[in-house]
Motif scaffolding. Structure first.
Motif, PDB file in Angstrom:
ATOM      1  N   CYS A 182      33.870  49.760  35.443  1.00  0.00           N
ATOM      2  CA  CYS A 182      35.204  49.415  35.966  1.00  0.00           C
ATOM      3  C   CYS A 182      36.027  48.773  34.858  1.00  0.00           C
ATOM      4  O   CYS A 182      36.659  47.726  35.041  1.00  0.00           O
ATOM      5  CB  CYS A 182      35.113  48.479  37.157  1.00  0.00           C
ATOM      6  N   CYS A 183      36.041  49.408  33.682  1.00  0.00           N
ATOM      7  CA  CYS A 183      36.617  48.787  32.482  1.00  0.00           C
ATOM      8  C   CYS A 183      38.134  48.794  32.456  1.00  0.00           C
ATOM      9  O   CYS A 183      38.739  48.162  31.587  1.00  0.00           O
ATOM     10  CB  CYS A 183      36.085  49.474  31.236  1.00  0.00           C
ATOM     11  N   GLY A 184      38.785  49.517  33.369  1.00  0.00           N
ATOM     12  CA  GLY A 184      40.241  49.537  33.384  1.00  0.00           C
ATOM     13  C   GLY A 184      40.825  50.090  32.098  1.00  0.00           C
ATOM     14  O   GLY A 184      40.434  51.153  31.631  1.00  0.00           O
ATOM     15  N   VAL A 185      41.735  49.334  31.491  1.00  0.00           N
ATOM     16  CA  VAL A 185      42.401  49.801  30.278  1.00  0.00           C
ATOM     17  C   VAL A 185      41.519  49.684  29.044  1.00  0.00           C
ATOM     18  O   VAL A 185      41.916  50.088  27.957  1.00  0.00           O
ATOM     19  CB  VAL A 185      43.719  49.023  30.044  1.00  0.00           C
ATOM     20  N   TYR A 225      35.867  41.931  37.366  1.00  0.00           N
ATOM     21  CA  TYR A 225      36.954  42.044  38.341  1.00  0.00           C
ATOM     22  C   TYR A 225      37.026  43.399  39.032  1.00  0.00           C
ATOM     23  O   TYR A 225      38.077  44.037  39.083  1.00  0.00           O
ATOM     24  CB  TYR A 225      38.291  41.695  37.679  1.00  0.00           C
ATOM     25  N   PRO A 226      35.901  43.863  39.583  1.00  0.00           N
ATOM     26  CA  PRO A 226      35.967  45.088  40.400  1.00  0.00           C
ATOM     27  C   PRO A 226      36.750  44.794  41.670  1.00  0.00           C
ATOM     28  O   PRO A 226      36.885  43.640  42.087  1.00  0.00           O
ATOM     29  CB  PRO A 226      34.496  45.378  40.718  1.00  0.00           C
ATOM     30  N   VAL A 276      29.084  39.508  36.410  1.00  0.00           N
ATOM     31  CA  VAL A 276      30.112  39.918  37.369  1.00  0.00           C
ATOM     32  C   VAL A 276      31.154  38.817  37.449  1.00  0.00           C
ATOM     33  O   VAL A 276      30.806  37.627  37.501  1.00  0.00           O
ATOM     34  CB  VAL A 276      29.497  40.147  38.773  1.00  0.00           C
ATOM     35  N   ARG A 277      32.424  39.182  37.472  1.00  0.00           N
ATOM     36  CA  ARG A 277      33.495  38.199  37.634  1.00  0.00           C
ATOM     37  C   ARG A 277      34.425  38.635  38.763  1.00  0.00           C
ATOM     38  O   ARG A 277      34.635  39.825  38.990  1.00  0.00           O
ATOM     39  CB  ARG A 277      34.301  38.040  36.344  1.00  0.00           C
ATOM     40  N   PHE A 335      43.588  41.408  34.241  1.00  0.00           N
ATOM     41  CA  PHE A 335      43.405  40.683  35.494  1.00  0.00           C
ATOM     42  C   PHE A 335      43.098  39.215  35.223  1.00  0.00           C
ATOM     43  O   PHE A 335      43.656  38.317  35.855  1.00  0.00           O
ATOM     44  CB  PHE A 335      42.267  41.298  36.318  1.00  0.00           C
ATOM     45  N   GLU A 336      42.185  38.972  34.294  1.00  0.00           N
ATOM     46  CA  GLU A 336      41.799  37.604  33.976  1.00  0.00           C
ATOM     47  C   GLU A 336      43.009  36.804  33.503  1.00  0.00           C
ATOM     48  O   GLU A 336      43.212  35.640  33.882  1.00  0.00           O
ATOM     49  CB  GLU A 336      40.720  37.619  32.904  1.00  0.00           C
TER      50      GLU A 336
END
Length: 225
Positions: free
Chosen positions: A63-66, A137-138, A169-170, A206-207
Motif C-alpha cells: 500500500c505504498c501510494g505515491v 496507513y492502509p 503497521v501505522r 498521509f503522515e
C-alpha cells in the motif's frame, strides 16, 4: 488553493470488533480460491525474477501510494532490495519525481502495480522471505460493517504472516492497530503498539497531513519470524 485537511476517523464501532477473532480463526484454515488477476500475475512474474536473483535483504512496502515511503525505506536500508506495491498506477508513476527530490538511488527500488490480495499469495508460493514489511496507513475501513475489508480480518492475512520479517503497521485509528495486534495473537505472534511521534522526515503524505493537523498516529511492530 489550500489543500484540504484530512478528516479524522469517524466510526460507528467502539473498540475492537466483537467478530474479529471469529473471522481471523475462520481464515486460518479456509482455502482462498479467488482467481489471480492477470495484471498482478504479469507484474509479479517480472519482479520475482529480480527477487530470485537477489542475495541480500528484501523489504516490502505494501500500500505504498505515491512511493514516498518506499524511497524513505530505501534511504534507511541502503543494502536492501526495496519493493513498493500499490494498486494505483497513477500513484506509482510519481516515483521518479520523488526520487529526484530526495536524491535517492532508485536502482534497487522497484514499484509494482498489483492487487496485494494476489501479490502476497504469489510471493508465498515463490518462497519469498522478507527482512521487513511495512503497511503504512492502509485504508482502515472504519465502518463496523466493513470489518473484513481490513487486512487483519481478510483472507489474505495468513499469507501476509507467512512472508515473515519485521512487520510495521501505522494508522491514525488506534482501533486498527489494536485489532491488528489481537489478530496476531491468534497466531501466537506478540506485537507492540504505541503512539507514534514522527521524527525527521515524514514517510508518507498521509503522515505529514495527520501530524500537521494534530491527529494521533499509532503504530505496531511484530517479528513474524
Amino acid at each position: 488553493m489550500t489543500a484540504k485537511a484530512p478528516r479524522s476517523i469517524t466510526t460507528n464501532q467502539e473498540g475492537v470488533h466483537e467478530d474479529l477473532l471469529e473471522v481471523v480463526e475462520r481464515y486460518k484454515t479456509a482455502e482462498y480460491r479467488k482467481p489471480i488477476a492477470e495484471h498482478t500475475q504479469v507484474a509479479f512474474d517480472a519482479i520475482n525474477e529480480v527477487v530470485q536473483g537477489w542475495q541480500g535483504d528484501i523489504i516490502l512496502d505494501s500500500c505504498c501510494g505515491v512511493g514516498e515511503s518506499t524511497l524513505e525505506i530505501a534511504t534507511r536500508y541502503p543494502e536492501a532490495l526495496v519493493i513498493g506495491v500499490d494498486k494505483s498506477e497513477v500513484r506509482l508513476n510519481r516515483i521518479e519525481s520523488y526520487g529526484e527530490q530526495k536524491g535517492v538511488d532508485t536502482s534497487r527500488v522497484y514499484m509494482v502495480r498489483a492487487d496485494l490480495n494476489d501479490f502476497w499469495r504469489l510471493a508465498v508460493n515463490a518462497n519469498w522471505s522478507l527482512a521487513r514489511h511495512y503497511l503504512l496507513y492502509p485504508n482502515p475501513y472504519p465502518k463496523k460493517k466493513h470489518l473484513q475489508r481490513r487486512w487483519h480480518a481478510s483472507p489474505s492475512f495468513p499469507f501476509l504472516l507467512r512472508l515473515g520479517g519485521v512487520l510495521e503497521v501505522r494508522s491514525n485509528w488506534k482501533t486498527y492497530v489494536d485489532e491488528f495486534a489481537a489478530a496476531l495473537q491468534c497466531y501466537q505472534v506478540a506485537a507492540e503498539t504505541k503512539q507514534y511521534q514522527p521524527e525527521g522526515e515524514y514517510w508518507t503524505p498521509f503522515e505529514r497531513k495527520y501530524h500537521g493537523t494534530g491527529q494521533d498516529i499509532w503504530f505496531l511492530t511484530a517479528d513474524l519470524d
